[in-house]
Design a protein around this motif. Structure first.
Motif, mmCIF file in Angstrom:
data_model
loop_
_atom_site.group_PDB
_atom_site.id
_atom_site.type_symbol
_atom_site.label_atom_id
_atom_site.label_comp_id
_atom_site.label_asym_id
_atom_site.label_seq_id
_atom_site.Cartn_x
_atom_site.Cartn_y
_atom_site.Cartn_z
ATOM 1 N N LEU A 120 14.761 -0.734 1.692
ATOM 2 C CA LEU A 120 15.397 -1.803 2.464
ATOM 3 C C LEU A 120 14.366 -2.573 3.272
ATOM 4 O O LEU A 120 14.352 -3.810 3.284
ATOM 5 N N VAL A 121 13.485 -1.820 3.948
ATOM 6 C CA VAL A 121 12.481 -2.485 4.781
ATOM 7 C C VAL A 121 11.574 -3.365 3.930
ATOM 8 O O VAL A 121 11.329 -4.539 4.244
ATOM 9 N N VAL A 122 11.097 -2.805 2.837
ATOM 10 C CA VAL A 122 10.176 -3.555 1.978
ATOM 11 C C VAL A 122 10.850 -4.814 1.455
ATOM 12 O O VAL A 122 10.283 -5.917 1.507
ATOM 13 N N THR A 123 12.094 -4.656 0.965
ATOM 14 C CA THR A 123 12.806 -5.812 0.439
ATOM 15 C C THR A 123 12.965 -6.876 1.518
ATOM 16 O O THR A 123 12.715 -8.076 1.275
ATOM 17 N N GLY A 124 13.391 -6.411 2.701
ATOM 18 C CA GLY A 124 13.599 -7.378 3.788
ATOM 19 C C GLY A 124 12.333 -8.141 4.112
ATOM 20 O O GLY A 124 12.348 -9.378 4.216
ATOM 21 N N TRP A 162 9.987 -11.276 -7.188
ATOM 22 C CA TRP A 162 9.370 -10.281 -8.068
ATOM 23 C C TRP A 162 7.852 -10.289 -7.980
ATOM 24 O O TRP A 162 7.216 -9.246 -7.877
ATOM 25 N N SER A 163 7.312 -11.496 -8.038
ATOM 26 C CA SER A 163 5.844 -11.554 -7.958
ATOM 27 C C SER A 163 5.369 -11.024 -6.612
ATOM 28 O O SER A 163 4.338 -10.365 -6.512
ATOM 29 N N SER A 164 6.167 -11.304 -5.571
ATOM 30 C CA SER A 164 5.795 -10.781 -4.257
ATOM 31 C C SER A 164 5.851 -9.262 -4.246
ATOM 32 O O SER A 164 5.002 -8.593 -3.646
ATOM 33 N N VAL A 165 6.898 -8.723 -4.909
ATOM 34 C CA VAL A 165 7.023 -7.263 -4.946
ATOM 35 C C VAL A 165 5.774 -6.658 -5.558
ATOM 36 O O VAL A 165 5.180 -5.724 -5.003
ATOM 37 N N VAL A 166 5.369 -7.203 -6.693
ATOM 38 C CA VAL A 166 4.191 -6.667 -7.371
ATOM 39 C C VAL A 166 2.968 -6.764 -6.463
ATOM 40 O O VAL A 166 2.232 -5.793 -6.272
ATOM 41 N N ALA A 167 2.819 -7.931 -5.838
ATOM 42 C CA ALA A 167 1.654 -8.138 -4.973
ATOM 43 C C ALA A 167 1.667 -7.164 -3.810
ATOM 44 O O ALA A 167 0.661 -6.522 -3.497
ATOM 45 N N SER A 168 2.850 -7.024 -3.191
ATOM 46 C CA SER A 168 2.882 -6.156 -2.015
ATOM 47 C C SER A 168 2.687 -4.699 -2.401
ATOM 48 O O SER A 168 2.060 -3.922 -1.678
ATOM 49 N N ALA A 174 -0.587 0.051 -2.335
ATOM 50 C CA ALA A 174 -1.352 1.065 -3.053
ATOM 51 C C ALA A 174 -2.788 1.083 -2.567
ATOM 52 O O ALA A 174 -3.381 2.147 -2.351
ATOM 53 N N GLY A 175 -3.338 -0.131 -2.368
ATOM 54 C CA GLY A 175 -4.715 -0.213 -1.897
ATOM 55 C C GLY A 175 -4.872 0.420 -0.529
ATOM 56 O O GLY A 175 -5.763 1.254 -0.306
ATOM 57 N N VAL A 176 -3.970 0.066 0.372
ATOM 58 C CA VAL A 176 -4.037 0.625 1.716
ATOM 59 C C VAL A 176 -3.870 2.148 1.671
ATOM 60 O O VAL A 176 -4.586 2.900 2.337
ATOM 61 N N GLY A 177 -2.923 2.555 0.837
ATOM 62 C CA GLY A 177 -2.686 3.994 0.698
ATOM 63 C C GLY A 177 -3.934 4.718 0.243
ATOM 64 O O GLY A 177 -4.291 5.778 0.765
ATOM 65 N N LEU A 178 -4.618 4.095 -0.725
ATOM 66 C CA LEU A 178 -5.836 4.699 -1.260
ATOM 67 C C LEU A 178 -6.874 4.886 -0.166
ATOM 68 O O LEU A 178 -7.550 5.902 -0.070
ATOM 69 N N VAL A 179 -6.974 3.865 0.686
ATOM 70 C CA VAL A 179 -7.969 3.938 1.757
ATOM 71 C C VAL A 179 -7.563 4.970 2.805
ATOM 72 O O VAL A 179 -8.380 5.734 3.299
ATOM 73 N N LEU A 180 -6.272 4.993 3.111
ATOM 74 C CA LEU A 180 -5.831 5.845 4.218
ATOM 75 C C LEU A 180 -5.591 7.300 3.802
ATOM 76 O O LEU A 180 -5.559 8.181 4.653
ATOM 77 N N ALA A 181 -5.445 7.516 2.491
ATOM 78 C CA ALA A 181 -5.081 8.859 2.026
ATOM 79 C C ALA A 181 -6.023 9.941 2.546
ATOM 80 O O ALA A 181 -5.549 10.975 3.041
ATOM 81 N N PRO A 182 -7.346 9.743 2.481
ATOM 82 C CA PRO A 182 -8.240 10.808 2.973
ATOM 83 C C PRO A 182 -7.990 11.146 4.436
ATOM 84 O O PRO A 182 -7.995 12.309 4.821
#
Lengths: 424, 218
Positions: free
Chosen positions: A180-184, A199-205, A210-218
């Motif tokens: 819900l939050v993401v869609t909003g 849709w294109s925004s969904v893919v982009a976001s 994913a990028g942020v997650g990759l950086v923050l995961a460690p």
């Protein structure tokens, strides 16, 4: 005001109003009214509510996070914040504070109606409100509420049960809230309801996420590990304290007793032996053996004999069985035989219990001088009545083999259901 | 049992100095203590240097990776053919007993055992036999099951005779008494016990694995 504020356990949404009321010493209803009223001032109340929800801990949360956080200041405060039973009863009678499960739906519906009313009212007043931004905003708020409530639930039970996240309902709640939050957010940012754009925004976001997650995961992983380590440390500390307390209550006391009775070797032996047994039981307690009580009982009567005569009784058990009425008779027979062994044998008595589907066998062996079984006078009830007679009355058998090398009593109690014997 | 004229050379490994000296005094005169050690590292060094016939090994030892007696046996793996290990502990939990036996010890006795009994156990282990206490026999019966079951692998079950021998030992019988009760020679009893020890060490039988897993031995 120096007193720490906590969110109330007795809550409708997140306990913010209740906590605030208790903190300020004002009636809850007044706080709620002000909060709702403030919500109409450009949503100030809502923002304030959300802010407090995020930052103010739940009452009682600290205690589940470990004793370290319970400072002298926080502890009594926590007790103060628990509503007294009378107040709680009063509140329920007034129907003001209802359990979450009942109240949430009404509150949600009511909130939606209020917001709708505000929108319509605003439209009529000619405010330049755009539904295109308002609806996504509402969706975001709803999603956040869903996700946060989930967090509250897991925190309330204590962080130990963070695994509760694995239940499908909670996952659904969290996932739904996130979606819900993401869609909003996307709809707001995209600025329109056009699906292709969305849709294109969904893919982009998603890519950005994913990028942020990759950086923050460690980092997240590191924090998680540190948290786990700290928790393990706390558990160790608790265990250590428990062990220290136990040693103090048992071993140190016994050692003191032994020093006092140093002149009596028999007493020292008995004390040492009893303490050894107790300590062993505590260290090597085998949870599995708690199920059937027979072995437990046999060990208990052997311990009793050991205490009475200061003579070691070694119990070896294989398998276990439920303690039936006949089993109790068997235990009594074992008791007599063991007592006989420590009384006359004068050496270590070995007890072997084997409980299987066919029945229970018990062997009691001592290395005493032995005695002539047939020569035991008929009026001596000891062996004949309490061991042999008792076993026979309960459908079992007893055999006594005695020689100069020692005496062995063999008890056999067949299984109560003969069917299991056939199945074997 | 071999009663040789040459003394049996042993190394005592235990972290309690009082216990070591007490044990040394208790041992029969035909048992010669070559060295003592108190930690895992000391023990491995002492055993390799002295190459004794028997190592009297405490299960719980400081040092090393915290595995105690098991680690000492693993560290002296090259000597396993000539040096026998006899485990010695105050603990009689299944975890301690079975893990040290599976590591390669030839027997297990509790520390409350008398001097004569432990000397006897040392001679027996030196002679290549296994030493089973009643409790260890109980664990074996518990792990392998007391019923005779059909399994493919010979390692995975006890024969009827082995079961009988284990039962008698669990009942507190000495080897001599077992032999007398079953009308066999002591040598045969020893053979059976050694066979059981081998099975206990090598078997990967499903029940044994599960039994061990239940007791967190794996």
């Amino acid at each position: 005001m120096s007193a720490k504020m906590y969110r109330s356990q007795d809550r409708i949404i997140a306990g913010v109003c209740g906590g605030l009321a208790e903190h300020l010493g004002v009636n809850v209803a007044v706080v709620r009214a002000i909060m709702i009223g403030a919500s109409f001032l450009f949503g100030a109340g809502l923002v304030f509510y959300g802010w407090l929800w995020l930052l103010v801990p739940m009452a009682g949360e600290q205690s589940t996070e470990g004793g370290k956080l319970l400072d002298a200041d926080g502890n009594p405060r926590l007790a103060l914040f628990r509503p007294s039973p009378a107040a709680a009863a009063q509140a329920t009678a007034a129907g003001q504070r209802r359990p979450l499960s009942v109240g949430f739906r009404e509150v949600a519906v009511g909130g939606a109606l209020v917001i709708a009313a505000v929108i319509i009212f605003g439209q009529q007043q000619g405010w330049n409100l755009q539904l295109g931004t308002l609806i996504p905003l509402l969706v975001i708020v709803l999603g956040a509420v869903l996700a946060w409530m989930q967090l509250d639930d897991t925190r309330r039970v204590g962080l130990l049960s963070a695994t509760k996240m694995n239940t499908p309902v909670s996952m659904l709640r969290l996932g739904g809230g996130l979606a819900l939050v993401v869609t909003g957010v996307i709809v707001i940012v995209a600025g329109s309801g056009s699906w292709t754009l969305v849709w294109s925004s969904v893919v982009a976001s998603l890519a950005v996420l994913a990028g942020v997650g990759l950086v923050l995961a460690p980092w997240a992983l590191k924090f998680w590990r540190e948290f786990q380590n700290e928790r393990a440390g706390r558990i160790r500390e608790t265990e250590r304290a428990e062990i220290a307390a136990h040693l103090h209550d048992s071993v140190l006391q016994t050692l003191a007793l032994i020093q006092k009775s140093a002149n009596s070797p028999a007493d020292v032996t008995r004390l040492a032996r009893a303490q050894e047994r107790e300590l062993r039981e505590w260290i090597y307690q085998d949870n599995e053996h708690d199920a059937g009580a027979l072995v437990e009982r046999v060990k208990a009567v052997c311990a009793e004999a050991e205490d009475l005569y200061g003579q070691a009784v070694e119990v070896v058990a294989v398998g276990d069985a439920e303690l039936s009425e006949r089993g109790s008779a068997l235990v009594q027979a074992v008791r007599e035989a063991v007592l006989n062994g420590v009384r006359h044998g004068g050496t270590t008595v070995s007890v072997y219990v084997e409980a299987g589907p066919k029945g229970v066998d018990v062997f009691i062996k001592d290395r005493g001088p032995g005695f002539d079984v047939d020569a035991v006078p008929a009026d001596r009830l000891g062996v004949r009545e309490s061991v042999v007679g008792r076993m026979q009355r309960n459908g079992g058998t007893a055999e006594i083999i005695s020689s100069e090398d020692g005496t062995e009593v063999r008890l056999h109690l067949p299984s109560e259901t003969p069917a299991s014997e056939d199945a074997k | 049992m071999t009663t040789t004229a040459t003394p049996i050379r042993v190394v005592i490994v235990d972290d309690h100095a009082i216990f070591r000296s007490g044990l040394k005094a208790d041992l029969a005169p035909d048992i010669l203590v070559l060295a003592e050690a108190a930690t895992v590292e000391e023990a491995i060094a002492a055993v390799i240097a002295a190459a004794p016939d028997v190592v009297l090994l405490d299960v719980h030892l400081p040092g090393g990776r915290g595995q105690g007696g098991r680690e000492v046996i693993a560290g002296c793996a090259g000597l396993l053919g000539t040096t026998k290990f006899l485990a010695l502990s105050v603990s009689d939990s299944a975890e301690d007993v079975v893990s040290v036996i599976r590591a390669g010890a030839r027997g297990y006795v509790t520390k409350s055992i008398s001097g004569a009994e432990i000397s006897d156990a040392v001679r027996r282990v030196a002679g290549g036999d296994a030493v089973f206490s009643p409790r260890l026999a109980g664990f074996v019966l518990d792990a392998f099951g007391t019923a005779e079951v059909a399994v493919e692998d010979e390692l995975d079950k006890l024969s009827a005779r082995e079961l009988e021998v284990m039962r008698l030992i669990a009942r507190g019988y000495s080897y001599k008494e077992v032999a007398k009760a079953l009308f066999i020679s002591i040598k045969t009893v020893e053979t059976h016990v050694s066979a059981v020890l081998r099975k206990l060490q090598l078997s990967s039988r499903h029940e044994l694995t599960r039994w061990a897993a239940d007791r967190r031995l794996l």
